[in-house]
Design a protein around this motif. Structure first.
Motif, PDB file in Angstrom:
ATOM      1  N   ALA A 171      17.369  55.407 -56.546  1.00 29.35           N
ATOM      2  CA  ALA A 171      15.999  55.451 -56.032  1.00 29.35           C
ATOM      3  C   ALA A 171      16.065  55.292 -54.516  1.00 29.35           C
ATOM      4  O   ALA A 171      16.171  54.172 -53.997  1.00 29.35           O
ATOM      5  N   GLU A 172      16.001  56.406 -53.792  1.00 27.24           N
ATOM      6  CA  GLU A 172      16.193  56.359 -52.345  1.00 27.24           C
ATOM      7  C   GLU A 172      15.126  55.522 -51.652  1.00 27.24           C
ATOM      8  O   GLU A 172      15.408  54.828 -50.667  1.00 27.24           O
ATOM      9  N   LYS A 173      13.868  55.557 -52.154  1.00 29.29           N
ATOM     10  CA  LYS A 173      12.800  54.802 -51.509  1.00 29.29           C
ATOM     11  C   LYS A 173      12.948  53.297 -51.729  1.00 29.29           C
ATOM     12  O   LYS A 173      12.293  52.509 -51.046  1.00 29.29           O
ATOM     13  N   LEU A 174      13.780  52.901 -52.684  1.00 32.15           N
ATOM     14  CA  LEU A 174      14.014  51.487 -52.957  1.00 32.15           C
ATOM     15  C   LEU A 174      15.411  51.059 -52.509  1.00 32.15           C
ATOM     16  O   LEU A 174      15.928  50.035 -52.961  1.00 32.15           O
ATOM     17  N   SER A 175      16.015  51.848 -51.637  1.00 29.57           N
ATOM     18  CA  SER A 175      17.366  51.572 -51.156  1.00 29.57           C
ATOM     19  C   SER A 175      17.369  51.620 -49.634  1.00 29.57           C
ATOM     20  O   SER A 175      16.633  52.401 -49.030  1.00 29.57           O
ATOM     21  N   ALA A 176      18.198  50.771 -49.031  1.00 30.87           N
ATOM     22  CA  ALA A 176      18.264  50.744 -47.570  1.00 30.87           C
ATOM     23  C   ALA A 176      19.528  50.035 -47.121  1.00 30.87           C
ATOM     24  O   ALA A 176      20.005  49.104 -47.773  1.00 30.87           O
ATOM     25  N   ALA A 177      20.064  50.507 -45.977  1.00 28.11           N
ATOM     26  CA  ALA A 177      21.168  49.799 -45.340  1.00 28.11           C
ATOM     27  C   ALA A 177      20.637  48.526 -44.687  1.00 28.11           C
ATOM     28  O   ALA A 177      19.470  48.434 -44.320  1.00 28.11           O
ATOM     29  N   ASP A 178      21.509  47.546 -44.557  1.00 32.20           N
ATOM     30  CA  ASP A 178      21.123  46.257 -43.984  1.00 32.20           C
ATOM     31  C   ASP A 178      21.814  46.081 -42.641  1.00 32.20           C
ATOM     32  O   ASP A 178      22.997  45.699 -42.588  1.00 32.20           O
ATOM     33  N   PRO A 179      21.116  46.344 -41.529  1.00 30.91           N
ATOM     34  CA  PRO A 179      21.763  46.200 -40.218  1.00 30.91           C
ATOM     35  C   PRO A 179      22.262  44.782 -39.946  1.00 30.91           C
ATOM     36  O   PRO A 179      23.252  44.600 -39.236  1.00 30.91           O
ATOM     37  N   ALA A 180      21.585  43.783 -40.519  1.00 28.17           N
ATOM     38  CA  ALA A 180      21.989  42.398 -40.272  1.00 28.17           C
ATOM     39  C   ALA A 180      23.323  42.057 -40.907  1.00 28.17           C
ATOM     40  O   ALA A 180      23.920  41.021 -40.581  1.00 28.17           O
TER      41      ALA A 180
END
Length: 801
Positions: A171-180
């Protein structure tokens, strides 16, 4: 008084904050692998790549993914600490795009540049991301945002989820990279992303464990690693070595030499003084024990894993293998750390070891182990079922916790053995516990009619392990041929008489090599099975509330009963391999290896008699008193850990002793009547009429089991034996010759049973069986488990399915 900003917002105006510039994490001046900046506002992770080379490549690296937060499921292996495949990753500049590709070093060609190019270009590469160029950089480089790659399913988690459920997609809209999460070091960049997988049909396993099974999320860790520096010396794999290997196809190999080559997996381990028989090393192999493991488990793991230093020391490497507890704040997924991860699952399952391995050379970059916590607790259930709980927490011989810690020491050493390059040796128990790379069953002694667990598991590294470390890591004097020296060591260990056999010949119960077995102790002879049956008999005679802890529900007796009732299952598999057995070794041409031999006829017949003995009513009858004791009620919420460990009942909590007999009979019959075993028996008897033949096996099974029907238990065992013969006859794995012999035997049984007279239970049973055997459709339904499913054998491994 309100601020001007507050007044503006109240009036409906929207204030737009000034955009923050991406924050530099590391630059080339810092000696970082790549310059990195993070954009917290937009979730971007910006890498600055160097100018492309002549092939358009802006850098090659090793890449691996790993799981930081797992599913906690035994059947779906998405475990905390699990490592993904190591890829050779390249950034390729294509105009305003940068492609992230996985190269294909498995296929290569040694030679000049044109030969090498021909080998590479004959096989595909994989493009796994196509990224926009964010900005040009000095010197012809470019800056990219790697976040879209980090949220792609590099670990193939959707496939793992769909093996149990269905319909899972990222689910691309529920996925994200974490810059922190970004951490940058001179030789590696560590990054993380949240990946969510969605399905409207997640399946019971995921739906039970996840808060909402329709959207299940994981933190996936990504490591980008500098290619190892030159100087590593690959070790050619030897079939006798007991090592893992990386496979490659070299199409530039000299004519007459094999195209397929294998390199044994090993760490880079260089002596400070290469000419000295004993020397310290430039960089020791250091393993960290996950601080998530509670005490006293954490200390026990450190003690067991540290055993490997005994083997390295024997090979002349001083303090070359070290163990520490993972310091607080250190990320166990960081590729710089070799880690023994402690993970929790809802039900018990396997532990495993592996790591990050350079696919070009076989060099191990990071060792990684995952240990399942419930496995240790399942061991305790077995020990308490065998000897009770009276000595718990006493430190005595039969203290279940003491024995479990002895087992976890061995398991820690075993899985780290995989991570440093070694495979299983399932024959080590024949050589006085020669290796931690065996699967050890607990050694249960009998003293004065009582069971004794004082020596349940070995302590320390074995002599096979010392050989394998010397073979894999030992180096000859400077200038000598290392592969020739390793071959000499392989011949020497064979001459010393140590046995070695691994999974391909040891896992399945229908295999041929006697002694290649899991979870057994001793010499794997009928005498060992007799000892195991005696242990089982004593444990069952004493089985009752004394195997429970104070306050434990009496219904837990049913859970502890199963591993005791089936305590002989691994010894049965071991003795089964004698029947139709062939002793062969892993050998190379020109070495003095014994030729393959068929197991002696007398040994095969003794093994057959021992197996038929496990099908007797004496062995498989649960007393009426114990059956009632096992019928205590269960209530409360269902516990999957409990539910997978018990026999089918006669309704609710009513224990069914015939089911127990049926299940134990299946254990023996599935091994004895396996199609591959019967094919070997048929071939061996055809070559030598003095050998055990299929007709003789069936005669003994009929006389010892099918024709003994004086009780309900005996009839149930006989019924299972007949159905097992019929199932083997129908199996597509059964040779046509064997199937014909089995078909003839079933017809003879049907003809004789059809003539049974009288109205007693046995006569009625015989006529019913005859009718079933003569009705192909009915028999097919029985064999196919469609009309009346047979009792399920609860999983056995890994308590020591």
């Amino acid at each position: 008084m309100a601020s001007a900003g507050a007044i503006a917002l109240a009036a409906g105006a929207i204030a737009t904050p000034a955009r923050a510039e991406p924050v530099p994490i590391a630059s080339s001046a810092d000696g970082a692998l790549l310059p990195v900046r993070v954009d917290m506002a937009d979730g971007r992770i910006l890498l600055t790549l160097p100018a492309p080379d002549a092939q358009g490549v802006s850098g090659r690296f090793l890449y691996t993914g790993s799981i930081k937060t797992g599913l906690g499921s035994a059947p779906i292996r998405i475990d905390r600490g699990m490592q993904g495949e190591t890829q050779l990753l390249a950034f390729r500049r294509l105009g305003r795009k940068v492609a992230i590709t996985y190269e294909n070093p498995r296929y290569r060609a040694t030679g000049d540049a044109d030969v090498q190019r021909g080998g590479t270009n004959s096989f595909p590469f994989s493009t796994v991301a196509m990224l926009d160029v964010i900005a040009p950089a000095a010197g012809g480089g470019v800056t990219i945002d790697i976040a879209p790659f980090l949220t792609s399913d590099t670990m193939k988690l959707a496939d793992a989820l769909n093996a149990n459920g269905k319909g899972f997609k990222l689910a691309e809209k529920l996925s994200a990279a974490d810059p922190a999460s970004v951490k940058v070091f001179p030789d590696n960049i560590e990054m993380e992303a949240i990946q969510t997988f969605a399905s409207d049909t997640p399946g019971q396993e995921v739906d039970t464990i996840a808060p909402d099974g329709r959207q299940v999320s994981f933190t996936v860790h990504h490591s980008l690693v500098r290619l190892p520096a030159p100087g590593f010396r690959p070790r050619r794999f030897d079939i006798r070595s007991g090592s893992h290997a990386t496979q490659a196809y070299d199409f530039g190999s000299k004519l007459g030499d094999p195209v397929m080559v294998q390199f044994a997996n090993r760490f880079r381990l260089d002596k400070i003084d290469p000419s000295a028989p004993r020397s310290r090393v430039k960089k020791p192999i250091l393993f960290y024990i996950d601080n998530s493991a509670p005490e006293p488990i954490r200390t026990a793991l450190a003690e067991g894993v540290a055993w490997w230093n005994q083997a390295f020391d024997a090979a002349g490497y001083v303090d070359a293998f070290q163990v520490k507890i993972l310091p607080p704040g250190v990320d166990p997924q960081d590729v710089r750390y070799n880690v023994v991860n402690w993970t929790n699952r809802q039900t018990r399952s396997w532990s495993y070891g592996g790591g990050v391995i350079d696919p070009r050379t076989g060099e191990i970059i990071k060792g990684n182990v995952v240990l399942g916590s419930l496995r240790l607790r399942q061991d305790i259930i077995l020990y308490e079922g065998l000897v009770g709980t009276a000595q718990n927490d006493s430190g005595g011989a039969n203290d279940a916790v003491r024995v479990a810690l002895a087992r976890i020491r061995q398991l820690g050493a075993h899985e780290v053995g995989h991570a440093i390059g070694f495979v299983h040796n399932f024959q080590a128990s024949l050589d006085d516990r020669a290796s931690v790379m065996d699967y050890p069953g607990p050694l249960v002694k009998i003293a004065d009619g009582k069971l004794d667990l004082s020596d349940a598991y070995a302590v320390g590294i074995g002599k096979w392990d010392k050989y394998t470390v010397d073979w894999l890591y030992g180096e000859p004097a400077p200038g000598a041929d290392a592969d020739a020296d390793a071959a000499r060591k392989a011949e020497a260990i064979e001459a010393a008489g140590l046995h070695y056999s691994t999974d391909i010949d040891g896992r399945a119960s229908d295999l041929a090599v006697p002694g290649t077995n899991m979870w057994t102790e001793g010499t794997d002879t009928p005498a060992d099975l007799a000892h195991v049956m005696a242990v089982r008999r004593i444990a069952l005679a004493n089985f009752g509330p004394a195997v429970l802890r104070a306050g434990e529900p009496l219904s837990d007796l049913r859970r502890k009963f199963v591993p005791v009732w089936l305590f002989h299952r691994y010894a049965v598999a071991a003795i089964g391999k004698i029947v139709g057995g062939i002793d062969y070794r892993y050998a190379v041409a020109g070495a003095p290896t014994p030729a393959p031999t068929v197991t002696a006829a007398s040994d095969q017949r003794a093994a057959l008699d021992a197996l038929i003995g496990t099908l007797s009513a004496d062995a498989l009858t649960v007393s009426p008193q114990l059956a009632l004791m096992l019928s205590s009620g269960v209530n409360g919420r269902s516990d999957p850990q409990y539910d997978t460990e018990i026999f089918d009942t006669a309704g609710a909590s009513a224990f069914d002793p015939l089911v127990a007999a049926d299940v134990a009979a299946q254990v023996t019959l599935e091994s004895l009547l396996a199609p591959a075993r019967l094919a070997r028996i048929h071939i061996q008897h055809g070559n030598d009429p003095a050998q055990l033949g299929l007709g003789e096996l069936l005669d003994r099974l009929q006389g010892g089991v099918i024709d003994r029907r004086g009780s309900a238990v005996e009839r149930r065992i006989a019924h299972r034996a007949i159905l097992s013969i019929a199932r083997t006859r129908q199996s597509p794995d059964t040779s046509i010759d064997v199937a014909a012999i089995l078909d003839g035997r079933l017809r003879l049984i049907a003809d004789r049973f059809a003539q049974a007279k009288g109205e007693g239970e046995d006569a009625s049973w015989q006529r019913s069986v005859a009718a079933m055997l003569r009705d192909d459709a009915r028999l097919a339904r029985e064999i196919g488990k469609a009309s009346r499913p047979e009792p399920v054998i609860p999983p056995g491994m890994p308590i020591g399915g």
